[in-house]
Motif scaffolding. Sequence first.
Motif, PDB file in Angstrom:
ATOM      1  N   ILE A 374       0.844  -1.196   0.000  1.00  0.00           N
ATOM      2  CA  ILE A 374       0.000   0.000   0.000  1.00  0.00           C
ATOM      3  C   ILE A 374       0.879   1.245   0.000  1.00  0.00           C
ATOM      4  O   ILE A 374       1.727   1.426   0.892  1.00  0.00           O
ATOM      5  CB  ILE A 374      -0.940  -0.003   1.226  1.00  0.00           C
ATOM      6  N   ASP A 375       0.694   2.111  -0.961  1.00  0.00           N
ATOM      7  CA  ASP A 375       1.504   3.320  -1.087  1.00  0.00           C
ATOM      8  C   ASP A 375       1.298   4.240   0.108  1.00  0.00           C
ATOM      9  O   ASP A 375       0.167   4.445   0.568  1.00  0.00           O
ATOM     10  CB  ASP A 375       1.132   4.084  -2.367  1.00  0.00           C
ATOM     11  N   GLY A 376       2.413   4.790   0.600  1.00  0.00           N
ATOM     12  CA  GLY A 376       2.351   5.767   1.676  1.00  0.00           C
ATOM     13  C   GLY A 376       2.149   5.186   3.054  1.00  0.00           C
ATOM     14  O   GLY A 376       1.979   5.929   4.023  1.00  0.00           O
ATOM     15  N   LEU A 377       2.160   3.855   3.166  1.00  0.00           N
ATOM     16  CA  LEU A 377       1.950   3.203   4.458  1.00  0.00           C
ATOM     17  C   LEU A 377       3.303   2.773   5.022  1.00  0.00           C
ATOM     18  O   LEU A 377       4.082   2.100   4.347  1.00  0.00           O
ATOM     19  CB  LEU A 377       1.017   2.011   4.312  1.00  0.00           C
ATOM     20  N   ARG A 378       3.551   3.124   6.261  1.00  0.00           N
ATOM     21  CA  ARG A 378       4.824   2.814   6.924  1.00  0.00           C
ATOM     22  C   ARG A 378       4.556   2.012   8.183  1.00  0.00           C
ATOM     23  O   ARG A 378       3.787   2.433   9.047  1.00  0.00           O
ATOM     24  CB  ARG A 378       5.543   4.106   7.284  1.00  0.00           C
ATOM     25  N   ILE A 379       5.159   0.842   8.288  1.00  0.00           N
ATOM     26  CA  ILE A 379       5.002  -0.020   9.460  1.00  0.00           C
ATOM     27  C   ILE A 379       6.168   0.216  10.407  1.00  0.00           C
ATOM     28  O   ILE A 379       7.334   0.239   9.990  1.00  0.00           O
ATOM     29  CB  ILE A 379       4.957  -1.504   9.056  1.00  0.00           C
ATOM     30  N   ASP A 399       0.765   8.341   5.356  1.00  0.00           N
ATOM     31  CA  ASP A 399       1.086   9.753   5.120  1.00  0.00           C
ATOM     32  C   ASP A 399      -0.172  10.587   4.915  1.00  0.00           C
ATOM     33  O   ASP A 399      -1.038  10.249   4.094  1.00  0.00           O
ATOM     34  CB  ASP A 399       1.984   9.895   3.886  1.00  0.00           C
ATOM     35  N   GLY A 400      -0.281  11.662   5.703  1.00  0.00           N
ATOM     36  CA  GLY A 400      -1.364  12.619   5.522  1.00  0.00           C
ATOM     37  C   GLY A 400      -2.693  12.239   6.139  1.00  0.00           C
ATOM     38  O   GLY A 400      -3.655  13.016   6.053  1.00  0.00           O
ATOM     39  N   LEU A 401      -2.780  11.067   6.773  1.00  0.00           N
ATOM     40  CA  LEU A 401      -4.051  10.619   7.348  1.00  0.00           C
ATOM     41  C   LEU A 401      -3.895  10.332   8.838  1.00  0.00           C
ATOM     42  O   LEU A 401      -2.809   9.961   9.303  1.00  0.00           O
ATOM     43  CB  LEU A 401      -4.545   9.352   6.643  1.00  0.00           C
TER      44      LEU A 401
END
Length: 468
Positions: A374-379, A399-401
């Motif tokens: 998933i783009d922009g998702l960091r674990i 990111d951004g949410l």
Amino acid sequence: MTLTPTARSEEASGPVCRDTETLAESAAAQAAGIATGSPADAAGSGVAGVPLAPQEDLAALTRPDFPLLAQTACLGQPLIYLDYAATSQKPAQVLEALQHYYGHDNANVHRGAHQLSARATEQFEAARDSVARFIGAASAREIVYTRNASEAINLVARTWGEASLRPGDEVLLTVMEHHSNLVPWQLLSARTGCVLRHVGLTESGELDLDDLRSKLNERTRLVSLVQVSNTLGCLNPIAEIAALAHDAGALLLVDACQSLPHLAVDVKQLGCDFLVGSSHKFCGPTGMGFLWGREALLEAMPPFLGGGEMIQDVYLEHSSWADLPHKFEAGTPAIGEAIGMGAAISYLEAIGMERIHAYEQRLTRHLFTRLQAIDGLRILGPTPEQQPHRAALAAFHVDGLHANDIAALLDSAGICIRSGHHCTQPLHRHYGLSATARASLAFTSTFEEIDRFAEELQSTIGFLREHS
């Protein structure tokens, strides 16, 4: 006894299961202390300890025992529970153990000569034996019942800490700790003048052992840390840390709340001096936990709370204390909850902790594969490739949410995840975050649930970005 699903029946209040015996013997037999032998004995048919088949589906074998998981959610969608790091669900065997105690044996323990009290006491102490066996304690005398792991840590801080620490003595913690393993030591520091120091993290989100070594010194009296982080999911090398702490002349306390439900824990192999756990994390009731401590340490520690049960003799001016472990157990205990915890342990032993861990490793790899796409998702924390035995959870930031928005929309689709700081605010500040979303799994979780979660998460992120 075999690992077979129970038959299901539908009642007006919702889906319920439990017609036939499944993983463990009847809850009444467990509560009476029949299942007090080795883990293999607890399984009856020898299921525990059997190697996990490469594609064995533990969820299919165990989910029929969990009534709550049979619910449907909004719009008829199946309920997907992915918040096991906060609290586990309870199998029917545990629910029955509670019902059996309150329906058949309800009486106070240790104090009555009548048959109800005798039966309640037998079950209550059999559960203590189960805890001792579950963690490899030398004796049930080393198991102190508490309300939860937080109380257990506070017990050590208020008894051993106040009796042992002086101004300038050091307690070594880590930045990944749950608030329950930070605040009691902060309060102790204010009372005694001891100094708190904190070990940092590596870039991969694991404990920085070099930093730990550099901060251990002749003033360090205690090292206290989690075995598994509830946010990073990392598994800390406790045996190595125990050796380092002992070489420096310090004791080691382990918060095992996130490890006990998922892997085999043995205090002898870990080499720690104290270990704490919470029943509700490993399929048992809430309001119940325990402290394990080396017997010599517990003997030397003063009582925690005063009152009934923890005394030997009471005079108007002074009192003497009961033997271990009752010296630390003032007042009427959570009897039914202790018995329920014993039933939970028998249930887990019947499956086998090695099998649970192996199955959850497969789930974790699948969870990371889906989330990493998933783009922009960091674990946060190490990947399964970096640490194969890491916990079956993923705390992530998009990111951004905001994590709360993600969790709220997923809940509307019947998917229960956690959002917030997970009682690890210092850790979140370390990463510059106020909150993360967290999906956490158990042996009842399925690959299909992970797939649906990932698909709904992708849709949720798209919706929020479109409307932000």
